[in-house]
Write a protein that holds these residues in place. Structure first.
Motif, PDB file in Angstrom:
ATOM      1  N   PRO A  14       0.801  -1.233   0.000  1.00  0.00           N
ATOM      2  CA  PRO A  14       0.000   0.000   0.000  1.00  0.00           C
ATOM      3  C   PRO A  14       0.830   1.278   0.000  1.00  0.00           C
ATOM      4  O   PRO A  14       0.405   2.296  -0.561  1.00  0.00           O
ATOM      5  N   THR A  15       2.012   1.227   0.585  1.00  0.00           N
ATOM      6  CA  THR A  15       2.837   2.432   0.700  1.00  0.00           C
ATOM      7  C   THR A  15       3.103   3.077  -0.643  1.00  0.00           C
ATOM      8  O   THR A  15       3.220   4.304  -0.742  1.00  0.00           O
ATOM      9  N   ILE A  16       3.183   2.290  -1.709  1.00  0.00           N
ATOM     10  CA  ILE A  16       3.594   2.838  -3.002  1.00  0.00           C
ATOM     11  C   ILE A  16       2.566   3.804  -3.569  1.00  0.00           C
ATOM     12  O   ILE A  16       2.922   4.659  -4.395  1.00  0.00           O
ATOM     13  N   GLU A  21       4.399  12.931   0.170  1.00  0.00           N
ATOM     14  CA  GLU A  21       4.763  13.485   1.482  1.00  0.00           C
ATOM     15  C   GLU A  21       4.562  12.461   2.592  1.00  0.00           C
ATOM     16  O   GLU A  21       5.342  12.408   3.553  1.00  0.00           O
ATOM     17  N   THR A  22       3.559  11.625   2.456  1.00  0.00           N
ATOM     18  CA  THR A  22       3.318  10.573   3.448  1.00  0.00           C
ATOM     19  C   THR A  22       4.395   9.507   3.355  1.00  0.00           C
ATOM     20  O   THR A  22       4.895   9.024   4.378  1.00  0.00           O
ATOM     21  N   ARG A  23       4.774   9.131   2.133  1.00  0.00           N
ATOM     22  CA  ARG A  23       5.843   8.135   1.960  1.00  0.00           C
ATOM     23  C   ARG A  23       7.143   8.627   2.591  1.00  0.00           C
ATOM     24  O   ARG A  23       7.843   7.857   3.267  1.00  0.00           O
ATOM     25  N   LEU A  24       7.468   9.874   2.369  1.00  0.00           N
ATOM     26  CA  LEU A  24       8.710  10.418   2.932  1.00  0.00           C
ATOM     27  C   LEU A  24       8.654  10.445   4.454  1.00  0.00           C
ATOM     28  O   LEU A  24       9.643  10.159   5.132  1.00  0.00           O
ATOM     29  N   GLU A  25       7.501  10.777   4.982  1.00  0.00           N
ATOM     30  CA  GLU A  25       7.346  10.811   6.438  1.00  0.00           C
ATOM     31  C   GLU A  25       7.551   9.435   7.050  1.00  0.00           C
ATOM     32  O   GLU A  25       8.170   9.293   8.113  1.00  0.00           O
ATOM     33  N   LEU A  26       7.049   8.414   6.369  1.00  0.00           N
ATOM     34  CA  LEU A  26       7.169   7.048   6.884  1.00  0.00           C
ATOM     35  C   LEU A  26       8.576   6.495   6.722  1.00  0.00           C
ATOM     36  O   LEU A  26       8.947   5.554   7.425  1.00  0.00           O
ATOM     37  N   ASN A  27       9.352   7.054   5.792  1.00  0.00           N
ATOM     38  CA  ASN A  27      10.633   6.466   5.436  1.00  0.00           C
ATOM     39  C   ASN A  27      11.797   7.412   5.730  1.00  0.00           C
ATOM     40  O   ASN A  27      12.732   7.526   4.928  1.00  0.00           O
ATOM     41  N   GLU A  28      11.727   8.087   6.853  1.00  0.00           N
ATOM     42  CA  GLU A  28      12.835   8.915   7.345  1.00  0.00           C
ATOM     43  C   GLU A  28      13.276   9.951   6.322  1.00  0.00           C
ATOM     44  O   GLU A  28      14.454  10.242   6.151  1.00  0.00           O
ATOM     45  N   GLY A  29      12.296  10.520   5.597  1.00  0.00           N
ATOM     46  CA  GLY A  29      12.570  11.597   4.663  1.00  0.00           C
ATOM     47  C   GLY A  29      13.037  11.172   3.287  1.00  0.00           C
ATOM     48  O   GLY A  29      13.286  12.024   2.431  1.00  0.00           O
ATOM     49  N   LYS A  30      13.127   9.868   3.030  1.00  0.00           N
ATOM     50  CA  LYS A  30      13.613   9.364   1.741  1.00  0.00           C
ATOM     51  C   LYS A  30      12.477   8.686   0.981  1.00  0.00           C
ATOM     52  O   LYS A  30      11.585   8.086   1.583  1.00  0.00           O
ATOM     53  N   GLU A  31      12.545   8.768  -0.351  1.00  0.00           N
ATOM     54  CA  GLU A  31      11.587   8.040  -1.169  1.00  0.00           C
ATOM     55  C   GLU A  31      11.877   6.546  -1.061  1.00  0.00           C
ATOM     56  O   GLU A  31      13.043   6.121  -1.028  1.00  0.00           O
ATOM     57  N   PHE A  79     -11.743   1.952  -6.819  1.00  0.00           N
ATOM     58  CA  PHE A  79     -11.317   0.923  -5.869  1.00  0.00           C
ATOM     59  C   PHE A  79     -11.018   1.533  -4.507  1.00  0.00           C
ATOM     60  O   PHE A  79     -10.219   2.462  -4.395  1.00  0.00           O
ATOM     61  N   THR A  80     -11.675   0.994  -3.481  1.00  0.00           N
ATOM     62  CA  THR A  80     -11.329   1.300  -2.098  1.00  0.00           C
ATOM     63  C   THR A  80     -11.013  -0.015  -1.409  1.00  0.00           C
ATOM     64  O   THR A  80     -11.789  -0.973  -1.474  1.00  0.00           O
ATOM     65  N   SER A  81      -9.882  -0.059  -0.748  1.00  0.00           N
ATOM     66  CA  SER A  81      -9.434  -1.285  -0.096  1.00  0.00           C
ATOM     67  C   SER A  81     -10.163  -1.500   1.225  1.00  0.00           C
ATOM     68  O   SER A  81     -10.277  -0.585   2.042  1.00  0.00           O
ATOM     69  N   GLU A  82     -10.622  -2.735   1.432  1.00  0.00           N
ATOM     70  CA  GLU A  82     -11.201  -3.075   2.731  1.00  0.00           C
ATOM     71  C   GLU A  82     -10.120  -3.163   3.804  1.00  0.00           C
ATOM     72  O   GLU A  82     -10.397  -2.997   4.995  1.00  0.00           O
ATOM     73  N   GLU A  83      -8.888  -3.393   3.409  1.00  0.00           N
ATOM     74  CA  GLU A  83      -7.787  -3.555   4.363  1.00  0.00           C
ATOM     75  C   GLU A  83      -7.253  -2.216   4.854  1.00  0.00           C
ATOM     76  O   GLU A  83      -6.965  -2.054   6.042  1.00  0.00           O
ATOM     77  N   LEU A  84      -7.100  -1.273   3.946  1.00  0.00           N
ATOM     78  CA  LEU A  84      -6.525   0.020   4.303  1.00  0.00           C
ATOM     79  C   LEU A  84      -7.232   1.131   3.524  1.00  0.00           C
ATOM     80  O   LEU A  84      -6.666   1.737   2.619  1.00  0.00           O
ATOM     81  N   PRO A  85      -8.501   1.412   3.852  1.00  0.00           N
ATOM     82  CA  PRO A  85      -9.252   2.416   3.095  1.00  0.00           C
ATOM     83  C   PRO A  85      -8.711   3.827   3.261  1.00  0.00           C
ATOM     84  O   PRO A  85      -8.946   4.679   2.396  1.00  0.00           O
ATOM     85  N   ARG A  86      -7.993   4.080   4.322  1.00  0.00           N
ATOM     86  CA  ARG A  86      -7.403   5.409   4.501  1.00  0.00           C
ATOM     87  C   ARG A  86      -6.361   5.686   3.434  1.00  0.00           C
ATOM     88  O   ARG A  86      -6.220   6.824   2.972  1.00  0.00           O
ATOM     89  N   MET A  91      -9.748   4.841  -5.808  1.00  0.00           N
ATOM     90  CA  MET A  91      -8.722   4.891  -6.854  1.00  0.00           C
ATOM     91  C   MET A  91      -9.361   4.507  -8.195  1.00  0.00           C
ATOM     92  O   MET A  91      -9.872   3.392  -8.343  1.00  0.00           O
ATOM     93  N   PRO A  92      -9.344   5.378  -9.195  1.00  0.00           N
ATOM     94  CA  PRO A  92      -9.958   5.039 -10.485  1.00  0.00           C
ATOM     95  C   PRO A  92      -9.115   4.043 -11.277  1.00  0.00           C
ATOM     96  O   PRO A  92      -7.887   4.098 -11.268  1.00  0.00           O
TER      97      PRO A  92
END
Length: 306
Positions: A14-16, A21-31, A79-86, A91-92
């Motif tokens: 899901p991270t991809i 900005e959320t990806r960078l936040e989760l990954n210590e500022g790196k893509e 598409f909305t995921s039942e696992e991680l809808p946030r 998604m079209p």
């Protein structure tokens, strides 16, 4: 006569598809390199005109009494995921399918002692193991057909190899088809517990659930790069101890289509081997060798883990 012209073992986490900005936040500022790897793979492979259809072997779609292959002329929706809808919300998607190919795959079930049904129901659910990769590799390429096959939760290794054999025959029986296969799923696949997982969201493989799981993943990545599909298949009992996603059935279906232990294709890696809350993720792409998927080759020097 159709043919398989390329294949990949690709991560769909899901991270991809989260905002940058959320990806960078989760990954210590790196893509995360799972993103940049898919972007490069699209340029190198999916933007070419030497294929017409993609078949996704989807580790998230689990059937029970048979294998199912999508047979719609077109799939489109939100598409909305039942696992991680946030993170995966409305998604079209919109792409053509390949009913002819799906029907031909179904026809080879009896030959290989298995059960396959082609389903064209427009309301058939779709899963993010397909959608997330289509967003990177298929969106904006409107003429490329996409088909999905699920794993079967009552099947074992042999059943999924049989599906792969039927898939290869179905492709060969479809005139003119040039197909890319995607085994969509992870390597080792144990998540950190909920109260701990937010401490392990960065991509650094130091966060893989155990050092032993990481070592098992890295051993198999090395074998794939050497073209040693035989070693991967011969050690599945050992790998199952580290709970690969969907029992690695997504890869086993692909292997069945490419010649199994005789497959000689060597992987090239896109991006790094990365963590996703404890699980091992990688993008590996296999080009068809000039003399075929099962061409004989001299293995490179043995892995140090052998």
């Amino acid at each position: 006569m159709g043919e398989i012209v390329g294949a990949g073992l690709l991560a769909h986490v899901p991270t991809i598809v989260l905002p940058e900005e959320t990806r960078l936040e989760l990954n210590e500022g790196k893509e995360i390199t799972l993103v940049t790897g898919l972007q490069q793979l699209r340029k190198d492979v999916f933007e070419r005109d030497d294929y017409d259809t993609v078949v996704v072997l989807d580790s998230h779609w689990a059937t029970t009494v048979e294998f199912v292959v999508t047979a719609q002329a077109r799939r489109a929706g939100l598409f909305t995921s039942e696992e991680l809808p946030r993170g995966m919300c409305r998604m079209p998607y919109d792409f053509p399918g390949d009913p002819e190919l799906a029907g031909n795959i179904e026809k080879f079930a009896d030959k290989h002692g298995t059960w396959i049904t082609a389903i064209d129901d427009e309301y058939l659910p779709i899963y993010y193991a397909t959608i997330n990769l289509w967003k990177f590799l298929g969106e904006g390429l409107p003429d490329k057909r996409w088909v999905t096959i699920g794993v079967c939760q009552t099947g074992d290794m042999e059943d999924h190899l049989r599906l792969g054999r039927a898939l290869a025959d179905g492709i060969a029986a479809t005139p003119g088809r040039r197909v890319l296969l995607i085994a969509s799923g992870a390597l080792s696949h144990t998540f950190w517990p909920l109260r701990e997982l937010r401490d392990h969201e960065a991509g650094d493989p130091v966060h893989i659930f155990t050092p032993e799981a990481r070592a098992a993943d890295e051993e198999r990545i090395a074998w794939f790069k050497e073209g040693r599909h035989d070693r991967v298949l011969d050690t599945m009992n050992e790998f199952w101890k580290f709970k690969p996603e969907a029992k690695f059935f997504h890869y086993l279906m692909m292997a069945g289509a490419l010649g199994e232990r005789a497959c000689a294709a060597r992987a090239r890696q896109y991006g790094e081997y990365e963590n996703s809350i404890g699980t091992g993720q990688v993008h590996l792409w296999f080009d068809r060798p000039a003399d075929g998927w099962t061409a004989s080759h001299t293995p490179v020097q043995e892995s140090s883990h052998a």
